[in-house]
Design an enzyme around this catalytic site. Structure first.
Site, PDB file in Angstrom:
ATOM      1  N   HIS A  48      -3.548   5.697   1.470  1.00 47.31           N
ATOM      2  CA  HIS A  48      -3.689   4.661   2.507  1.00 47.31           C
ATOM      3  C   HIS A  48      -4.277   5.195   3.804  1.00 47.31           C
ATOM      4  O   HIS A  48      -4.003   6.330   4.188  1.00 47.31           O
ATOM      5  CB  HIS A  48      -2.313   4.056   2.816  1.00 47.31           C
ATOM      6  CG  HIS A  48      -1.634   3.502   1.600  1.00 47.31           C
ATOM      7  ND1 HIS A  48      -0.587   4.148   0.980  1.00 47.31           N
ATOM      8  CD2 HIS A  48      -1.877   2.389   0.876  1.00 47.31           C
ATOM      9  CE1 HIS A  48      -0.198   3.432  -0.083  1.00 47.31           C
ATOM     10  NE2 HIS A  48      -0.966   2.362  -0.173  1.00 47.31           N
ATOM     11  N   SER A  60      -0.747  -2.914  -1.337  1.00 46.33           N
ATOM     12  CA  SER A  60      -0.071  -2.122  -0.309  1.00 46.33           C
ATOM     13  C   SER A  60      -0.865  -2.023   0.992  1.00 46.33           C
ATOM     14  O   SER A  60      -0.310  -1.694   2.030  1.00 46.33           O
ATOM     15  CB  SER A  60       0.222  -0.718  -0.836  1.00 46.33           C
ATOM     16  OG  SER A  60      -0.965  -0.097  -1.287  1.00 46.33           O
ATOM     17  N   ASP A  68      -1.649   8.712   4.049  1.00 43.52           N
ATOM     18  CA  ASP A  68      -1.137   9.447   2.896  1.00 43.52           C
ATOM     19  C   ASP A  68      -2.262   9.531   1.870  1.00 43.52           C
ATOM     20  O   ASP A  68      -3.412   9.237   2.200  1.00 43.52           O
ATOM     21  CB  ASP A  68       0.163   8.814   2.351  1.00 43.52           C
ATOM     22  CG  ASP A  68      -0.033   7.392   1.861  1.00 43.52           C
ATOM     23  OD1 ASP A  68      -1.199   6.981   1.655  1.00 43.52           O
ATOM     24  OD2 ASP A  68       0.969   6.685   1.672  1.00 43.52           O
TER      25      ASP A  68
END
Ligand SMILES: *[C@@H]1O[C@H](CO)[C@@H](O)[C@H](O)[C@H]1NC(C)=O
Ligand SMILES: *[C@@H]1O[C@H](CO)[C@@H](O)[C@H](O)[C@H]1NC(C)=O
Ligand SMILES: *[C@@H]1O[C@H](CO)[C@@H](O)[C@H](O)[C@H]1NC(C)=O
Length: 366
Positions: A334, A32, A331
C-alpha cells in the site's frame, strides 16, 4: 421558495441523514486501498487494526482505524477537499446507516476483488458484489425514511467511487497452490471477466440510482514491493509481466467505461481515474515529488513475510522508516499518505490524462 425542497428534505431527514444540501456525499466500494475499517468486523487475516497503521491519521489521534496506510486514504483526501471533514463510516460499524453525521457510507473491504473468490486465502472479506448488496440494503433504509423520490434525488447527486481489481490480478500472479489444483485461465480471459463483471455491477448501481461514478483503474502492481520480491525484480525496476497484465485490463476497462458513457446518456457520468499513469510518473520522477525512497516499504520490509507491526519494544517491532513523507510505499502493498495525497490531487483537479472525461471536482459540481 426556491430552496424549499432542499430545506424540506433536510427537515425530514435530520434525525437520520443530516444532509446539508451542498455537502459532498460519497459511497465508496473497493479493496484495501479504500477500506476504512470494514475488515475490523470480519474474521480475516487482512486487517489494519494495530499500530503503526494509522500513525498519521489525525482524527483518531494516530490510532489504527482499519485504514491500510499511515494516514488518510485517497477517498478521505478527496472528501476533505470537497468540504467534508467527517469521513463516511465503514458499513459494518455499528449504526453506520443511522449515524447522523456521516456523508455517505464506505463499503470497501481489504483482500476483496471484483470476482467473488478473490481473497479467499484471507478468509472473510466482502467481494464487490456483496458490497453492492449492502448498498441496496442501505438504500432500502433510506427509502423507508425519506421516500423514493427524495432518495433518488439524494443519490443522483452523490459520488460513487469504485476501486477494485488489484486483488484479482495479485491472486492471479501468485504461484498457484498445487493441491487446489486448478489450471489458470488465460490472462485475457481474466481481464475480460473482470471488466464484464465490473460493468454488470456498475449497471446495477445505476439501476439503484447512482449517476456520478468514479471508476479507478488498477495501479502498476509490478512496482509494489510485494510483487517485486515475488518476481525477483531488481531495485529501481518493476515487473513487466505484472504491469502488462494490469495494462491489458486497464485498456479494456477504459473501453468499457467509454461504452457505458455512450449507453447511459447525459444524466449519468462515469469517470475513468487513471492511477496507473499517475503512479508510474511518480515512480519515475520521485525525487522531483519530494520522495527519497520509491523502492522499499516504510514499514515492514521488502521481503517475505512483509509484516508491518509494532511489538512491545523496538527490538520486537518491524522496521519503520524515519520519515514517512519520503516514502512512496507504506507497506509491501500500500502507498503512504504522501503518495495518496498526490494521487488524490490529480484525480480531483488533474487533466484528462488523470481523470477522463472530467476530473472529480467537475463531476461533483455537475
Ligand atoms: C461474474 O458475474 C457473473 C454474472 O453476474 C456471476 O455469475 C459470476 O459469479 C461472477 N464471477 C465471479 C468470479 O465473481
Ligand atoms: C415522485 O415522483 C413522481 C414522478 O416525478 C411523481 O409522479 C410522484 O407524485 C412523486 N411522489 C411523491 C410522493 O412525491
Ligand atoms: C521529512 O521529509 C520531508 C521531505 O524530504 C522534509 O520536508 C521534512 O522536513 C522531513 N521531516 C522530518 C521530521 O525530518
Amino acid at each position: 421558495m426556491a430552496s424549499s425542497p432542499c430545506l424540506y428534505l433536510l427537515l425530514i431527514v435530520l434525525s437520520l441523514w443530516a444532509i446539508p444540501c451542498l455537502s459532498y456525499t460519497s459511497f465508496i466500494f473497493g479493496d484495501s486501498l479504500a477500506d476504512v475499517g470494514n475488515n475490523d468486523y470480519l474474521l480475516t487475516l487482512s486487517r489494519a487494526d494495530s499500530p503503526p497503521y494509522g500513525i498519521d491519521f489525525t482524527p483518531s489521534g494516530g490510532r489504527p482505524t482499519g485504514r491500510f496506510t499511515n494516514g488518510r486514504t485517497i477517498s478521505d483526501i478527496i472528501g476533505e477537499a470537497l468540504g467534508d471533514s467527517s469521513f463516511p463510516p465503514p458499513y459494518l460499524a455499528p449504526n453506520a446507516a443511522e449515524n447522523s453525521k456521516h456523508r455517505g457510507i464506505n463499503f470497501a473491504s481489504g483482500a476483496s476483488g471484483i470476482l467473488d473468490e478473490t481473497g479467499s486465502l484471507f478468509l472473510e472479506r466482502i467481494p464487490l458484489g456483496q458490497q453492492i448488496n449492502y448498498f441496496e440494503e442501505a438504500r432500502n433504509h433510506m427509502v423507508e425514511k425519506m421516500g423514493e423520490n427524495h432518495t433518488s434525488e439524494f443519490l443522483r447527486k452523490a459520488v460513487f467511487s469504485i476501486a477494485s481489481g488489484s486483488n484479482d490480478i495479485l491472486n492471479y500472479l501468485e504461484p498457484s497452490i498445487p493441491f487446489l489444483g486448478r489450471d489458470k485461465m488465460h490472462a485475457s480471459v481474466l481481464q475480460d471477466t473482470m471488466v464484464s463483471n465490473l460493468t454488470t455491477y456498475l449497471k446495477r448501481l445505476h439501476e439503484l440510482g447512482a449517476r456520478k461514478f468514479v471508476v479507478v483503474d488498477v495501479g502498476p502492481l509490478g512496482c509494489i514491493p510485494y510483487v517485486r520480491a515475488l518476481k525477483l525484480v531488481s531495485k529501481g525496476r518493476c515487473s513487466p509481466t505484472a504491469n502488462k497484465l494490469v495494462q491489458g485490463y486497464n485498456t479494456k476497462l477504459r473501453r468499457g467505461i467509454y461504452e457505458l458513457n455512450r449507453e447511459m446518456g447525459p444524466e449519468t457520468m462515469f469517470i475513468y481515474a487513471n492511477s496507473y499513469d499517475i503512479v508510474i510518473d511518480l515512480m519515475r520522477n520521485s525525487r522531483q515529488y519530494g520522495f527519497v525512497n520509491a523502492n522499499d516499504p516504510c514499514c515492514g520490509g521488502s521481503f517475505p513475510p512483509f509484516l508491518c507491526f509494532r511489538g512491545v519494544d523496538a527490538t520486537e517491532s518491524s522496521f519503520l522508516c524515519e520519515n514517512r513523507t519520503e516514502y512512496v510505499f507504506w507497506d509491501a502493498y500500500h502507498p503512504t499518505e504522501a503518495t495518496n495525497l498526490l494521487i488524490a490531487s490529480r484525480f480531483l483537479d488533474g487533466d484528462a490524462s488523470a481523470a477522463f472525461p472530467v476530473n472529480v471536482r467537475k463531476l461533483y459540481e455537475a
